[in-house]
Write an enzyme that holds these catalytic residues in place. Sequence first.
Site, mmCIF file in Angstrom:
data_model
loop_
_atom_site.group_PDB
_atom_site.id
_atom_site.type_symbol
_atom_site.label_atom_id
_atom_site.label_comp_id
_atom_site.label_asym_id
_atom_site.label_seq_id
_atom_site.Cartn_x
_atom_site.Cartn_y
_atom_site.Cartn_z
ATOM 1 N N ASP A 1 33.171 -61.109 -58.477
ATOM 2 C CA ASP A 1 33.416 -61.281 -57.121
ATOM 3 C C ASP A 1 34.008 -59.656 -56.341
ATOM 4 O O ASP A 1 34.459 -59.789 -55.639
ATOM 5 C CB ASP A 1 33.774 -62.405 -56.616
ATOM 6 C CG ASP A 1 33.032 -63.713 -56.712
ATOM 7 O OD1 ASP A 1 31.778 -63.790 -57.144
ATOM 8 O OD2 ASP A 1 34.498 -64.335 -57.074
ATOM 9 N N LYS B 1 30.113 -55.923 -58.296
ATOM 10 C CA LYS B 1 29.142 -55.329 -59.152
ATOM 11 C C LYS B 1 27.577 -55.590 -58.929
ATOM 12 O O LYS B 1 26.822 -54.206 -58.718
ATOM 13 C CB LYS B 1 29.810 -56.105 -60.215
ATOM 14 C CG LYS B 1 31.142 -55.849 -60.251
ATOM 15 C CD LYS B 1 31.235 -56.350 -62.398
ATOM 16 C CE LYS B 1 31.316 -58.519 -61.931
ATOM 17 N NZ LYS B 1 32.036 -59.112 -61.180
ATOM 18 N N GLY C 1 27.175 -64.450 -60.427
ATOM 19 C CA GLY C 1 25.748 -65.006 -59.255
ATOM 20 C C GLY C 1 25.823 -63.985 -57.845
ATOM 21 O O GLY C 1 26.976 -63.344 -57.629
ATOM 22 N N HIS C 2 24.946 -62.836 -57.782
ATOM 23 C CA HIS C 2 24.785 -62.010 -56.773
ATOM 24 C C HIS C 2 23.527 -62.152 -55.894
ATOM 25 O O HIS C 2 22.887 -62.114 -56.311
ATOM 26 C CB HIS C 2 26.007 -60.728 -56.766
ATOM 27 C CG HIS C 2 24.791 -60.200 -57.759
ATOM 28 N ND1 HIS C 2 25.455 -59.791 -58.942
ATOM 29 C CD2 HIS C 2 23.436 -59.340 -57.915
ATOM 30 C CE1 HIS C 2 24.404 -59.318 -60.048
ATOM 31 N NE2 HIS C 2 23.740 -58.515 -58.858
ATOM 32 N N GLN D 1 31.798 -61.626 -64.355
ATOM 33 C CA GLN D 1 33.469 -61.756 -63.680
ATOM 34 C C GLN D 1 34.161 -60.896 -64.233
ATOM 35 O O GLN D 1 33.023 -59.681 -63.162
ATOM 36 C CB GLN D 1 33.609 -63.605 -65.301
ATOM 37 C CG GLN D 1 32.374 -64.642 -64.516
ATOM 38 C CD GLN D 1 31.504 -64.346 -65.607
ATOM 39 O OE1 GLN D 1 31.116 -64.396 -66.721
ATOM 40 N NE2 GLN D 1 30.535 -65.616 -64.775
#
Length: 419
Positions: A13, A16, A40-41, A219
């Site tokens: 988090d 990136k 996830g983003h 990650q």
Amino acid sequence: MKADLIVGLQWGDEGKGKIVDLLAKSYDYVTRYQGGHNAGHTIVVDGKKLALHLVPSGILNPKAINIIGNGVVISPEALLKELKQFDSIDGKLFISNKAHLILSYHAAIDQAKEKQRGENAIGTTGRGIGPSYSDKISRSGHRIGELLDTQTLAKKITEQLNENKAYLDSLGVAIPSFDSLKEELELYKKELSKFIIDTTDVLWKALDSQKRVLLEGAQGTLLDIDHGTYPYVTSSNTIAAGACSGTGLNPKEIGKITGIIKAYCTRVGNGPFPTEDFGSDGDLIAKNGHEFGTTTGRKRRCGWFDAVAAKYACRLNGCDDVAIMKLDVLDGFKTIKVCVAYEIDGKRVDTMIGDVTKAKPIYEEFAGWDKVKGVKEWKDLPENAKKYIKHLEKLMGVKVSLISTSPDRNDTIFLGNEE
Ligand code: IMP
């Protein structure tokens, strides 16, 4: 030609997504090499929100080819859901035939084991990441390429699950029938076959023909299965070295390595976090930084920048430069702290080698600043913010090449040789 790499230096988090999105424009290939849909983003394009979990961020660049490498574990169900967001991706996405499958029983095992662990739970995302990698390492996993023969695959899986029936029963995990499994796999075959290929060959050919390749880590370093805060880690090699095994590129084919780090620290799930702030500062960071997980919605634990961990991460990854994200989140703090060493059993320790469960942070304090949000040039940063960045650079021993001052693509400072 060599492939460039982006890697998170903390517990994930780090932001990136914004960097890969910014950079994807100038790359011909964007490749994921480990993890799965635990990552996830969200990216906003023309007012439309897109959630990316498995698909590389190059999907938003009309020219880029996106590769899901062999080191990734893939839930076809999650992937198909994600692909629905895009109009046409034929010819823009390739999936390694060697990537391992995540099926619903992997997620069920993950969740049941977490329940069993009780207060020692890892705090996984419950997506089945660990069980799928466990199958891979114990040589009983199933690769995406096997989807091309669903009859044999369904038979292998049901036989294997039945061999482990007692264990699965103890976890309360149901074994799917052969017919329902075959039907499910047929759907995945129909929808995904066109993307499945030997992606190592694609990447070799890309580099041989002078194409620009970006490797996108998921990650972060401190969640690495070997070098993170084990056992409170994910099940893959998140560090730069994981990109070689996770794609088939050799170490000499990796070029520039950029570490991504937030101006403070966060962590989701359990495990040691020396600079966690349990008071109002931690709460304010969480509020200003919108620190809630994209994948699970969980509130992230927040705290100050840990320079000991950052230096360790820079060395593990061989970072050429570092991008500092979310500097604006610290706007308004009177004092900003940076952990420069730990105290462990009464002794000062200034590396992250060893167990940090009992580490207490030793802080240096910096005067805060008012307004970094939206700043686009180094010269416009408040003096105290400049001092902070310069100090972090010194502590990490790696040059800061970029500072992000808001989620907006444009609110980014690119650094040359500013003093
Ligand atoms: P798993 O990867 O679901 O097995 O979870 C293992 C640990 O990694 C847990 O602490 C998760 O919260 C953490 N984790 C997994 N993926 C991410 C991510 O993308 N960002 C932050 N933490 C993650």
